[in-house]
Design a protein around this motif. Structure first.
Motif, PDB file in Angstrom:
ATOM      1  N   SER A   4       8.839 -11.093  -0.934  1.00 36.26           N
ATOM      2  CA  SER A   4       7.790 -10.761   0.031  1.00 36.26           C
ATOM      3  C   SER A   4       7.971  -9.341   0.550  1.00 36.26           C
ATOM      4  O   SER A   4       7.018  -8.557   0.583  1.00 36.26           O
ATOM      5  N   ALA A   5       9.184  -8.999   0.937  1.00 37.37           N
ATOM      6  CA  ALA A   5       9.458  -7.657   1.455  1.00 37.37           C
ATOM      7  C   ALA A   5       9.214  -6.596   0.382  1.00 37.37           C
ATOM      8  O   ALA A   5       8.711  -5.506   0.675  1.00 37.37           O
ATOM      9  N   LEU A   6       9.562  -6.911  -0.847  1.00 39.53           N
ATOM     10  CA  LEU A   6       9.338  -5.972  -1.950  1.00 39.53           C
ATOM     11  C   LEU A   6       7.844  -5.731  -2.168  1.00 39.53           C
ATOM     12  O   LEU A   6       7.403  -4.588  -2.338  1.00 39.53           O
ATOM     13  N   LEU A   7       7.051  -6.797  -2.122  1.00 44.16           N
ATOM     14  CA  LEU A   7       5.605  -6.645  -2.283  1.00 44.16           C
ATOM     15  C   LEU A   7       4.987  -5.891  -1.113  1.00 44.16           C
ATOM     16  O   LEU A   7       4.113  -5.035  -1.311  1.00 44.16           O
ATOM     17  N   VAL A   8       5.431  -6.179   0.102  1.00 41.06           N
ATOM     18  CA  VAL A   8       4.935  -5.450   1.262  1.00 41.06           C
ATOM     19  C   VAL A   8       5.246  -3.963   1.105  1.00 41.06           C
ATOM     20  O   VAL A   8       4.385  -3.108   1.327  1.00 41.06           O
ATOM     21  N   GLU A   9       6.457  -3.647   0.712  1.00 38.39           N
ATOM     22  CA  GLU A   9       6.844  -2.239   0.518  1.00 38.39           C
ATOM     23  C   GLU A   9       5.950  -1.563  -0.524  1.00 38.39           C
ATOM     24  O   GLU A   9       5.511  -0.429  -0.334  1.00 38.39           O
ATOM     25  N   THR A  10       5.652  -2.258  -1.591  1.00 37.78           N
ATOM     26  CA  THR A  10       4.808  -1.701  -2.654  1.00 37.78           C
ATOM     27  C   THR A  10       3.383  -1.446  -2.150  1.00 37.78           C
ATOM     28  O   THR A  10       2.857  -0.340  -2.275  1.00 37.78           O
ATOM     29  N   PHE A  11       2.758  -2.473  -1.589  1.00 33.65           N
ATOM     30  CA  PHE A  11       1.376  -2.337  -1.144  1.00 33.65           C
ATOM     31  C   PHE A  11       1.236  -1.429   0.068  1.00 33.65           C
ATOM     32  O   PHE A  11       0.197  -0.790   0.237  1.00 33.65           O
ATOM     33  N   ALA A 110      -8.672  -1.592   5.925  1.00 37.28           N
ATOM     34  CA  ALA A 110      -9.054  -2.959   6.282  1.00 37.28           C
ATOM     35  C   ALA A 110      -8.516  -3.964   5.257  1.00 37.28           C
ATOM     36  O   ALA A 110      -7.975  -5.012   5.625  1.00 37.28           O
ATOM     37  N   VAL A 111      -8.647  -3.626   3.982  1.00 33.21           N
ATOM     38  CA  VAL A 111      -8.138  -4.501   2.924  1.00 33.21           C
ATOM     39  C   VAL A 111      -6.610  -4.534   2.960  1.00 33.21           C
ATOM     40  O   VAL A 111      -5.995  -5.601   2.836  1.00 33.21           O
ATOM     41  N   ALA A 112      -5.992  -3.380   3.157  1.00 28.05           N
ATOM     42  CA  ALA A 112      -4.526  -3.306   3.180  1.00 28.05           C
ATOM     43  C   ALA A 112      -3.938  -4.118   4.327  1.00 28.05           C
ATOM     44  O   ALA A 112      -2.878  -4.745   4.156  1.00 28.05           O
ATOM     45  N   GLU A 113      -4.606  -4.121   5.463  1.00 26.21           N
ATOM     46  CA  GLU A 113      -4.100  -4.903   6.601  1.00 26.21           C
ATOM     47  C   GLU A 113      -4.110  -6.395   6.288  1.00 26.21           C
ATOM     48  O   GLU A 113      -3.162  -7.109   6.594  1.00 26.21           O
ATOM     49  N   ARG A 114      -5.194  -6.861   5.664  1.00 23.42           N
ATOM     50  CA  ARG A 114      -5.227  -8.281   5.288  1.00 23.42           C
ATOM     51  C   ARG A 114      -4.181  -8.572   4.226  1.00 23.42           C
ATOM     52  O   ARG A 114      -3.494  -9.597   4.284  1.00 23.42           O
ATOM     53  N   VAL A 143       2.359 -12.919 -10.653  1.00 22.46           N
ATOM     54  CA  VAL A 143       1.803 -12.086 -11.724  1.00 22.46           C
ATOM     55  C   VAL A 143       0.514 -11.417 -11.256  1.00 22.46           C
ATOM     56  O   VAL A 143       0.295 -10.228 -11.506  1.00 22.46           O
ATOM     57  N   ARG A 144      -0.333 -12.133 -10.531  1.00 14.72           N
ATOM     58  CA  ARG A 144      -1.586 -11.557 -10.042  1.00 14.72           C
ATOM     59  C   ARG A 144      -1.302 -10.397  -9.092  1.00 14.72           C
ATOM     60  O   ARG A 144      -1.926  -9.344  -9.166  1.00 14.72           O
ATOM     61  N   LEU A 145      -0.344 -10.565  -8.187  1.00 17.76           N
ATOM     62  CA  LEU A 145      -0.027  -9.506  -7.224  1.00 17.76           C
ATOM     63  C   LEU A 145       0.550  -8.274  -7.922  1.00 17.76           C
ATOM     64  O   LEU A 145       0.208  -7.145  -7.575  1.00 17.76           O
ATOM     65  N   VAL A 146       1.382  -8.473  -8.925  1.00 21.44           N
ATOM     66  CA  VAL A 146       1.918  -7.342  -9.683  1.00 21.44           C
ATOM     67  C   VAL A 146       0.798  -6.640 -10.432  1.00 21.44           C
ATOM     68  O   VAL A 146       0.747  -5.410 -10.493  1.00 21.44           O
ATOM     69  N   SER A 147      -0.126  -7.415 -10.970  1.00 18.33           N
ATOM     70  CA  SER A 147      -1.265  -6.833 -11.676  1.00 18.33           C
ATOM     71  C   SER A 147      -2.120  -5.977 -10.743  1.00 18.33           C
ATOM     72  O   SER A 147      -2.525  -4.860 -11.099  1.00 18.33           O
ATOM     73  N   VAL A 148      -2.389  -6.466  -9.536  1.00 18.90           N
ATOM     74  CA  VAL A 148      -3.179  -5.703  -8.571  1.00 18.90           C
ATOM     75  C   VAL A 148      -2.431  -4.433  -8.175  1.00 18.90           C
ATOM     76  O   VAL A 148      -3.025  -3.343  -8.134  1.00 18.90           O
ATOM     77  N   ALA A 149      -1.145  -4.550  -7.887  1.00 18.97           N
ATOM     78  CA  ALA A 149      -0.357  -3.365  -7.508  1.00 18.97           C
ATOM     79  C   ALA A 149      -0.365  -2.341  -8.637  1.00 18.97           C
ATOM     80  O   ALA A 149      -0.542  -1.142  -8.393  1.00 18.97           O
ATOM     81  N   ASN A 150      -0.202  -2.793  -9.862  1.00 21.71           N
ATOM     82  CA  ASN A 150      -0.200  -1.902 -11.021  1.00 21.71           C
ATOM     83  C   ASN A 150      -1.537  -1.173 -11.140  1.00 21.71           C
ATOM     84  O   ASN A 150      -1.575   0.057 -11.296  1.00 21.71           O
ATOM     85  N   ASP A 151      -2.633  -1.910 -11.055  1.00 21.59           N
ATOM     86  CA  ASP A 151      -3.966  -1.324 -11.154  1.00 21.59           C
ATOM     87  C   ASP A 151      -4.189  -0.307 -10.034  1.00 21.59           C
ATOM     88  O   ASP A 151      -4.660   0.809 -10.268  1.00 21.59           O
ATOM     89  N   LEU A 153      -1.976   1.341  -8.160  1.00 21.38           N
ATOM     90  CA  LEU A 153      -1.114   2.526  -8.250  1.00 21.38           C
ATOM     91  C   LEU A 153      -1.589   3.470  -9.350  1.00 21.38           C
ATOM     92  O   LEU A 153      -1.566   4.697  -9.178  1.00 21.38           O
ATOM     93  N   GLN A 154      -2.039   2.915 -10.463  1.00 19.41           N
ATOM     94  CA  GLN A 154      -2.564   3.776 -11.523  1.00 19.41           C
ATOM     95  C   GLN A 154      -3.804   4.533 -11.044  1.00 19.41           C
ATOM     96  O   GLN A 154      -3.923   5.741 -11.250  1.00 19.41           O
TER      97      GLN A 154
END
Length: 170
Positions: A4-11, A110-114, A143-151, A153-154
């Motif tokens: 969770s902390a890793l995903l928060v840091e990424t997003f 707004a999206v990032a806060e949610r 997998v979905r969250l990693v996919s969104v982060a990847n998209d 960031l690119q």
């Protein structure tokens, strides 16, 4: 660090990257592209935010932020939740016309806060939940969250690159 902390840091990195890519640019600069048929900064940032909004709303079982609050009007678009930019024609890309850089930043924040609120409450076990059975193998939340982060960031990197090209144009 847990997942969770890793995903928060990424997003959590995305809002600052979005701001850096768009702040101070005019609506015309946001819609500039280096060649016909290429995606401008405005479209890239709009699209990355739309994908995040769409995918998070789906896993939350809630409406997209895009569908309410007048967001679509600030972009000259209809509040169609199915319109995330995938498969856009050149004409549809050109139709993404934010009023200003603030429209892009405000929608993204707004999206990032949610997203942050959702990610902050995740457990490692939550990441194994199947969220899309249309694929083989089925897609897990992780997998979905990693996919969104990847998209995301690119696309924000592409927007930053375009901003550099725009500056080089003089």
């Amino acid at each position: 660090m847990d997942a969770s902390a890793l995903l928060v840091e990424t997003f959590d990195r995305l809002p600052d990257l979005v701001r850096e890519a768009v702040e101070g640019l005019s609506p015309q600069q946001l819609r500039w592209s280096p060649a016909p048929g290429t995606n401008p900064i405005a479209w890239l940032v709009w699209h990355l935010t739309r994908v995040q909004d769409d995918h998070l709303a789906e896993v939350l079982g809630e409406p997209q932020i895009w569908a309410g609050g007048g967001w679509a009007q600030r972009f000259g678009l209809a509040p169609d939740p199915a319109d995330t930019g995938y498969g856009h024609t050149a004409e549809q890309v050109a139709a993404v016309a934010p009023q200003d850089a603030a429209a892009l930043v405000d929608y993204h924040v707004a999206v990032a806060e949610r997203t942050r609120g959702f990610l902050s409450g995740l457990t490692d076990a939550d990441l194994d939940r199947i969220v899309d059975e249309r694929w083989d193998p089925p897609v897990t939340l992780g997998v979905r969250l990693v996919s969104v982060a990847n998209d995301d960031l690119q696309h924000v990197g592409q927007a930053a690159y375009l901003r550099g090209l725009l500056a080089a144009q003089g």
